[in-house]
Design a protein around this motif. Structure first.
Motif, PDB file in Angstrom:
ATOM      1  N   ALA A 156      -1.480   9.967  -6.108  1.00 29.43           N
ATOM      2  CA  ALA A 156      -0.555   8.980  -6.654  1.00 29.43           C
ATOM      3  C   ALA A 156      -1.280   7.647  -6.751  1.00 29.43           C
ATOM      4  N   VAL A 157      -1.027   6.937  -7.845  1.00 25.69           N
ATOM      5  CA  VAL A 157      -1.612   5.618  -8.055  1.00 25.69           C
ATOM      6  C   VAL A 157      -0.471   4.654  -8.344  1.00 25.69           C
ATOM      7  N   ALA A 202       0.838  -1.204   0.000  1.00 21.77           N
ATOM      8  CA  ALA A 202       0.000   0.000   0.000  1.00 21.77           C
ATOM      9  C   ALA A 202       0.871   1.252   0.000  1.00 21.77           C
ATOM     10  N   LEU A 203       0.331   2.310  -0.569  1.00 26.95           N
ATOM     11  CA  LEU A 203       1.043   3.582  -0.563  1.00 26.95           C
ATOM     12  C   LEU A 203       0.903   4.200   0.818  1.00 26.95           C
ATOM     13  N   ALA A 204       2.016   4.505   1.422  1.00 24.00           N
ATOM     14  CA  ALA A 204       1.994   5.034   2.773  1.00 24.00           C
ATOM     15  C   ALA A 204       2.275   6.518   2.833  1.00 24.00           C
ATOM     16  N   ASP A 205       3.027   7.022   1.869  1.00 20.80           N
ATOM     17  CA  ASP A 205       3.501   8.388   2.010  1.00 20.80           C
ATOM     18  C   ASP A 205       3.662   9.058   0.658  1.00 20.80           C
ATOM     19  N   ILE A 206       3.188  10.295   0.589  1.00 27.08           N
ATOM     20  CA  ILE A 206       3.492  11.181  -0.534  1.00 27.08           C
ATOM     21  C   ILE A 206       4.134  12.408   0.078  1.00 27.08           C
ATOM     22  N   THR A 257       7.587  12.665  -3.927  1.00 25.91           N
ATOM     23  CA  THR A 257       8.175  11.360  -3.645  1.00 25.91           C
ATOM     24  C   THR A 257       7.084  10.447  -3.111  1.00 25.91           C
ATOM     25  N   VAL A 258       6.979   9.254  -3.670  1.00 25.69           N
ATOM     26  CA  VAL A 258       5.956   8.282  -3.281  1.00 25.69           C
ATOM     27  C   VAL A 258       6.651   7.064  -2.687  1.00 25.69           C
TER      28      VAL A 258
END
Length: 104
Positions: free
Chosen positions: A85-86, A19-23, A35-36
């Motif tokens: 972000a995807v 899973a995306l945790a941080d942008i 930054t992703v």
């Protein structure tokens, strides 16, 4: 039934680990560095990044191997920007930041 539960659990574990945790958004005069990262803090290469509240910019940008991309911003005044972000597997994350225009 047990096989279905095991495969569902495996899918949930995989999804949560990727899973995306941080942008992270760093504003500059001419744009923003984005930054992703995933839940493990690893850069997300190939994530698609775009504005969701800047109507004049419908372009989609892609992060490099370090999970970074520069997005040019040509706004005439300072304002909040929302970036989405995807990841490659369809997970999304949005972040709100403030862009300071040099003309203000």
């Amino acid at each position: 039934m047990l096989g279905i539960k095991a495969s569902t659990l495996a899918a949930l574990i995989f999804a949560s680990s990727s899973a995306l945790a941080d942008i992270k958004i760093i504003d500059t005069e001419n744009g923003a560095w984005v930054t992703v990262r995933d839940m493990n803090g690893m850069p997300q290469a190939g994530a698609m990044v775009k504005f969701t509240n800047v109507p004049q910019d419908r372009e989609v940008y892609t992060t490099n191997e370090n999970g970074r991309v520069f997005i040019p911003i040509t706004l005439e005044r300072s304002r909040s920007i929302r970036i989405e972000a995807v990841s490659g597997n369809g997970l999304t994350k949005e972040e709100l930041a403030f862009h300071h225009s040099a003309s203000d």
